[in-house]
Design an enzyme around this catalytic site. Structure first.
Site, PDB file in Angstrom:
ATOM      1  CE  LYS A   1      71.435 -14.477  -7.259  1.00 51.82           C
ATOM      2  NZ  LYS A   1      71.231 -15.882  -7.625  1.00 51.82           N
TER       3      LYS A   1
ATOM      4  CD  GLN B   1      71.538 -12.761 -11.299  1.00 56.42           C
ATOM      5  OE1 GLN B   1      72.766 -12.653 -11.262  1.00 56.42           O
ATOM      6  NE2 GLN B   1      70.918 -13.848 -10.908  1.00 56.42           N
TER       7      GLN B   1
ATOM      8  NE  ARG C   1      66.748 -11.972 -11.556  1.00 56.29           N
ATOM      9  CZ  ARG C   1      66.606 -10.807 -10.956  1.00 56.29           C
ATOM     10  NH1 ARG C   1      65.894  -9.841 -11.519  1.00 56.29           N
ATOM     11  NH2 ARG C   1      67.134 -10.559  -9.780  1.00 56.29           N
ATOM     12  N   GLY C   2      64.093 -13.228  -9.341  1.00 58.51           N
ATOM     13  CA  GLY C   2      63.794 -12.280  -8.263  1.00 58.51           C
ATOM     14  C   GLY C   2      62.607 -12.826  -7.493  1.00 58.51           C
ATOM     15  CB  ALA C   3      62.168 -13.538  -3.871  1.00 58.72           C
TER      16      ALA C   3
ATOM     17  CG  ASP D   1      66.210 -14.875  -3.217  1.00 56.78           C
ATOM     18  OD1 ASP D   1      67.158 -14.072  -3.250  1.00 56.78           O
ATOM     19  OD2 ASP D   1      65.512 -15.157  -4.206  1.00 56.78           O
TER      20      ASP D   1
END
Ligand code: MRU
Length: 367
Positions: free
Chosen positions: A256, A204, A56-58, A245
């Site tokens: 987020k 997260q 995950r994470g852009a 993002d």
């Protein structure tokens, strides 16, 4: 990123190729209690990894999708061009459906699909796709390094910095975006303390950002999301740095859920609020944050919490924390309006207000 294993310190990246030519990623569902590698052997497994947030994470979502297209291309070695092209278009469609908000996903798919050249042989296409995906991976690392250099200029010795979610090495390939200036300030010997919002519902912050800071020996506290206001108001924070993002043309930023709240707290308490992002996180076609699709995730993430029995029994289990008779809402992101942002830390420098003008110039120079 540094990972302490016993007395040893090892260096890892969030994504790499396995010896068999598959995608190896750190399984982020298992951290911080268990360090495991997840292998994606085809496009379906790559889609699963993105959708289920193994990764995950852009920026990392973007790099993973590009590598998924490499897997699709490699499966076509013996195909004619038309079939090769159809397989790639269908892989790109499937990957595009995994998560809607991080624009890096769409930017990287577009970047790879652009080089599929109808006049070349399938073999040449495969080689070009591999090369472009690797360029993207390496560029992401270099851009994070530069974000660290620029962002470090904002950090003074003794600063207390707040962040949310994980915009670290785990969210990119290495180094991170919001965590890049923090890593650099620490390695330059500045004394800093990081306040990490735990980031419900998937935690997260508590699970991933705190894990990275622990391994880097950076002083930090995990805080509940709803204590951020109290902590900021009482003068315990000098600076907030968050990831992104999607950054649109007027400077609005999707990140987020909870990021917008932090920006309002910063404005009210006159604390600088910075966003850190690589070029792949800029959306060159959307004008305003109103037009960003916000991912709504399954309510079970709110209804349950992922936990382990104790630190010696590292298999995480989902435990129910509210009654299923009460419905819930689970928006995964929010939009921070441009006016709440002090500046955007990019690999090309720090963008200042008015952000719309600074973004136009950045994108002109990045063509
Ligand atoms: O839902 P996630 O964990 O993918 O959300 C991640 C974030 O919101 C990050 O802040 C953002 O992607 C930037 S990562 C460098």
């Amino acid at each position: 990123m540094k990972v302490k294993i016993g007395n040893e310190i090892k260096n890892y990246q969030s994504i790499c190729w396995s010896t068999k030519g598959f995608i190896n990623v750190i399984d982020q569902r298992k951290l911080p209690f268990s360090f495991e590698v997840f292998t994606a052997r085809n496009v379906e497994e790559t889609c699963f990894a993105i959708k289920e947030m193994v990764v995950r994470g852009a920026p990392l979502i973007g790099v993973t999708a590009a590598n998924g297209l490499v897997l699709a291309a490699k499966s076509c070695e013996d195909k004619e061009f038309e079939e090769f092209n159809n397989i790639l278009v269908s892989a790109a469609n499937e990957l595009s459906k995994t998560r809607p908000t991080a624009v890096d996903l769409f930017n990287s798919i577009q970047r790879i699909m652009k080089i599929v050249n109808k006049n070349e042989s399938v073999r040449e296409n495969i080689a070009n796709i591999k090369k472009e995906a690797e360029n993207l991976r390496l560029e992401t690392i270099e851009e994070c390094r530069l974000i660290g250099e620029y962002g470090n200029q904002l950090i003074k010795n003794g600063n207390r910095i707040m962040t949310i979610c994980n915009a670290g090495a785990l969210a990119t390939v290495d180094i991170g975006t919001a965590l890049a200036p923090i890593r650099k300030a620490h390695s330059d010997g500045k004394e800093i303390t990081v306040y990490v919002n735990e980031t419900r519902p998937r935690l997260q912050g508590a699970r991933l950002t705190a894990w990275e800071l622990y391994h880097e020996d950076i002083e930090h506290y995990i805080i509940t999301d709803n204590s951020a206001g109290h902590i900021i108001k009482n003068g315990l924070i000098d600076l907030v740095i968050v990831g992104a993002d999607r950054i649109v043309l007027n400077g609005d930023v999707a990140n987020k859920i909870g990021t917008y709240t932090l920006s309002v707290l910063c404005k009210e308490n006159k604390i600088p609020f910075y966003v850190a992002a690589p070029i792949s996180t800029f959306d060159t076609t959307t004008r305003s944050g109103k037009d960003i699709t916000i991912e709504e995730r399954d309510g079970k993430e709110v209804r349950t919490a992922l936990s382990v029995n104790n630190e010696q029994d590292p298999e995480p289990k989902r435990r129910t924390i509210h009654h299923s008779l009460s419905p819930n809402l689970n928006p995964a992101f929010d939009v921070t309006p441009s006016k709440n942002i002090t500046g955007i830390i990019t690999p090309k420098g720090i963008l200042e207000q008015p952000l719309e003008k600074s973004i136009t110039m950045l994108l002109e120079n990045s063509k």
